[in-house]
Design an enzyme around this catalytic site. Structure first.
Site, mmCIF file in Angstrom:
data_model
loop_
_atom_site.group_PDB
_atom_site.id
_atom_site.type_symbol
_atom_site.label_atom_id
_atom_site.label_comp_id
_atom_site.label_asym_id
_atom_site.label_seq_id
_atom_site.Cartn_x
_atom_site.Cartn_y
_atom_site.Cartn_z
ATOM 1 N N ALA A 62 0.785 -1.145 0.139
ATOM 2 C CA ALA A 62 -0.081 -0.148 0.067
ATOM 3 C C ALA A 62 0.973 1.227 -0.017
ATOM 4 O O ALA A 62 2.085 1.294 0.561
ATOM 5 C CB ALA A 62 -1.015 0.249 1.122
ATOM 6 N N GLY A 63 0.390 2.375 -0.505
ATOM 7 C CA GLY A 63 1.029 3.724 -0.557
ATOM 8 C C GLY A 63 1.344 4.037 -1.869
ATOM 9 O O GLY A 63 1.535 5.067 -2.301
ATOM 10 N N TYR A 64 1.543 3.166 -3.127
ATOM 11 C CA TYR A 64 1.994 3.476 -4.320
ATOM 12 C C TYR A 64 0.529 3.728 -5.095
ATOM 13 O O TYR A 64 0.583 4.782 -5.447
ATOM 14 C CB TYR A 64 2.582 2.354 -4.994
ATOM 15 N N ASP A 65 -0.356 2.824 -5.078
ATOM 16 C CA ASP A 65 -1.410 3.008 -5.762
ATOM 17 C C ASP A 65 -2.702 3.219 -4.784
ATOM 18 O O ASP A 65 -3.608 2.585 -4.267
ATOM 19 C CB ASP A 65 -2.116 1.717 -6.322
ATOM 20 N N ASN A 111 8.501 9.975 3.945
ATOM 21 C CA ASN A 111 7.390 10.497 3.511
ATOM 22 C C ASN A 111 6.426 10.877 4.701
ATOM 23 O O ASN A 111 6.407 10.321 5.819
ATOM 24 C CB ASN A 111 6.464 9.436 2.754
ATOM 25 N N PHE A 115 -2.063 10.133 4.564
ATOM 26 C CA PHE A 115 -3.294 9.367 4.120
ATOM 27 C C PHE A 115 -4.044 10.351 2.998
ATOM 28 O O PHE A 115 -5.340 10.449 2.867
ATOM 29 C CB PHE A 115 -4.400 9.120 4.959
ATOM 30 N N ASN A 140 -6.069 -1.431 1.712
ATOM 31 C CA ASN A 140 -5.730 -0.859 2.869
ATOM 32 C C ASN A 140 -6.630 0.277 3.410
ATOM 33 O O ASN A 140 -6.798 1.457 2.638
ATOM 34 C CB ASN A 140 -4.394 -0.662 2.788
ATOM 35 N N SER A 174 0.691 4.184 10.540
ATOM 36 C CA SER A 174 1.122 5.051 9.666
ATOM 37 C C SER A 174 1.615 6.177 10.920
ATOM 38 O O SER A 174 0.891 6.371 11.686
ATOM 39 C CB SER A 174 0.211 5.788 8.931
ATOM 40 N N ASN A 176 2.109 9.118 10.152
ATOM 41 C CA ASN A 176 1.892 10.534 9.859
ATOM 42 C C ASN A 176 0.342 10.979 10.029
ATOM 43 O O ASN A 176 0.168 12.139 9.507
ATOM 44 C CB ASN A 176 2.279 10.595 8.076
ATOM 45 N N THR A 177 -0.340 10.282 10.596
ATOM 46 C CA THR A 177 -1.364 10.703 11.174
ATOM 47 C C THR A 177 -1.635 10.750 12.820
ATOM 48 O O THR A 177 -1.488 9.803 13.204
ATOM 49 C CB THR A 177 -2.771 9.916 10.826
ATOM 50 N N LYS A 213 -1.979 -4.125 10.143
ATOM 51 C CA LYS A 213 -0.627 -3.805 9.869
ATOM 52 C C LYS A 213 -0.111 -2.937 11.016
ATOM 53 O O LYS A 213 -0.582 -1.934 11.517
ATOM 54 C CB LYS A 213 -0.636 -2.869 8.604
ATOM 55 N N SER A 241 6.275 -4.852 8.077
ATOM 56 C CA SER A 241 5.774 -3.602 8.957
ATOM 57 C C SER A 241 5.551 -2.475 8.233
ATOM 58 O O SER A 241 5.573 -2.289 7.191
ATOM 59 C CB SER A 241 6.690 -3.009 10.174
ATOM 60 N N ASN A 242 5.022 -1.168 8.947
ATOM 61 C CA ASN A 242 4.913 0.134 8.255
ATOM 62 C C ASN A 242 6.166 0.831 8.353
ATOM 63 O O ASN A 242 7.205 0.255 8.470
ATOM 64 C CB ASN A 242 3.889 0.879 8.992
ATOM 65 N N GLY A 264 12.357 1.841 2.722
ATOM 66 C CA GLY A 264 13.464 1.322 2.183
ATOM 67 C C GLY A 264 14.434 0.631 2.760
ATOM 68 O O GLY A 264 14.183 -0.080 3.748
ATOM 69 N N GLY A 293 12.080 -2.844 3.119
ATOM 70 C CA GLY A 293 13.616 -2.808 2.421
ATOM 71 C C GLY A 293 13.807 -3.820 1.639
ATOM 72 O O GLY A 293 15.071 -4.546 1.153
#
Length: 362
Positions: A62-65, A111, A115, A140, A174, A176-177, A213, A241-242, A264, A293
């Site tokens: 998840a995260g790409y599309d 990043n 969301f 997701n 995530s 980021n929230t 997740k 994991s995230n 990564g 990774g």
């Protein structure tokens, strides 16, 4: 193809702002400019997980599309499955730009998107249009930043996508929230799993598997709590994991100061340790998707040996291009032949004890 991308295309792509480059890659897949990468079906790579038959164990994370625009195009690149999202009930723009940063020397990305997505309805329309097509597409699901009841947002995701998702990934990890990771605490997790699984069971037709997740930054006690709650609820699997908040060991000294989740190559060791520790805690039967990774057949196999049934990547494609899936799948096939293993599931857990014995990284 991956080497061609690196030698010719990467410099051009990396001259663009990261979020712009990402958008262009989605457009390229949607338009068909990116050619399909044929990967001959290998019976040794086929695996049944949570009642689903995967042609190979490699998925797009998840995260790409984010908006379910190109799931079938991703499958044509050689992925055995694709996970879309994270999707929230209402459209939201996410955090202010810039919010994606490449750490090229580290083969990593930071990043803090938050969301950003078009909401349930836009994604539901797209997924409904692929009715009848083959391929495993996970959804997701997440919560809106300003939601008064975040667990209700996850319940809404189950309800909306029950007819079009092959499986669900409940993203409570995530960074980021603000406050989202608090849902990993035991009391919150108990309520979340209870309500989400009850909604899944209310849906007509076959029950869609639900995966949870989790973050790679959890202490041992939190891993214990998660495992204890999983034992009390009929969850179908974990995603480990995230992204991580850690910046340990990075070469890059500038972009590492940016806030957000790191993905990564630097995430590989941390996420694999957590994966192995969770495998020991949940036992042999619960499926686990290993993420973090992966950029080669070797790293994919390491995750499987540490306890993963399936694996996913995203950042690896940023650095190696769209041919990475076919490259890894072919590499996995070669390894099966070298080791004379009938099925890739036979390699799972061979190194779990070694990875689980390592201390969690600070």
């Amino acid at each position: 193809m991956a080497s061609l991308f690196q030698s010719i295309g990467q410099r051009t792509l990396f001259s663009l702002e990261p979020e712009r480059a990402h958008g262009l890659s989605i457009m390229a897949l949607r338009s068909g400019i990116v050619p399909a990468c044929a990967t001959p079906g290998d019976p040794a790579l086929r695996i049944n997980v949570a009642g689903l038959d995967f042609p190979n164990p490699l998925g797009m994370a998840a995260g790409y599309d984010k908006n379910a625009e190109v799931p079938d195009a991703l499958l044509k690149l050689g992925f055995g499955f694709a996970e879309v999202g994270t999707l929230t009930p209402l459209r939201q723009s996410g955090n202010p730009k810039p919010r994606i940063f490449r750490l090229v020397q580290d083969r990593a990305v930071i990043n803090r998107l938050g969301f950003n997505n078009e909401g349930h309805e836009a994604a539901f329309r797209r997924l409904s249009e692929r009715s009848g097509k083959r391929g495993i597409i996970g959804v997701n699901i997440g919560a809106n930043k300003d939601s008064p009841d975040r667990i209700a947002d996850y319940v809404a995701g189950i309800r909306r996508f029950a007819g079009v998702a092959s499986y669900f990934a409940v993203n409570i990890s995530s960074p980021n929230t603000p406050g989202l990771r608090d849902l990993q605490t035991r009391d919150s997790l108990k309520e979340l799993l209870g309500r989400v699984l009850a909604e899944r069971d209310r849906q007509q037709g076959s029950k869609r598997p639900v995966f949870l997740k989790i973050a790679p930054d959890l202490p041992e006690a939190s891993l214990d709590d998660i495992a204890a709650e999983l034992a009390l609820h009929p969850l179908d699997g974990l995603v480990v994991s995230n992204t991580t908040l850690s910046r340990s060991g990075l070469i890059n000294q500038l972009e590492q100061r940016e806030t957000g989740g790191l993905s990564g190559a630097p995430l590989f060791e941390r996420s694999t340790i957590v994966l192995a520790k969770m495998r020991q805690r949940v036992g042999a039967d619960l499926p686990i998707i290993g993420v973090g990774g992966i950029d080669s057949a070797e790293t994919a196999l390491a995750k499987i040996r540490a306890g993963a049934d399936l694996v996913q990547l995203y950042t690896g494609m940023i650095y190696k291009g769209p041919g990475i899936a076919a490259e890894i799948v072919k590499g996995l096939s070669k390894q099966m032949k070298r080791e004379a293993v009938a099925n890739i599931s036979g390699l799972r857990d061979l190194d779990t004890a070694d990875w689980a014995a390592r201390p969690l990284l600070a």
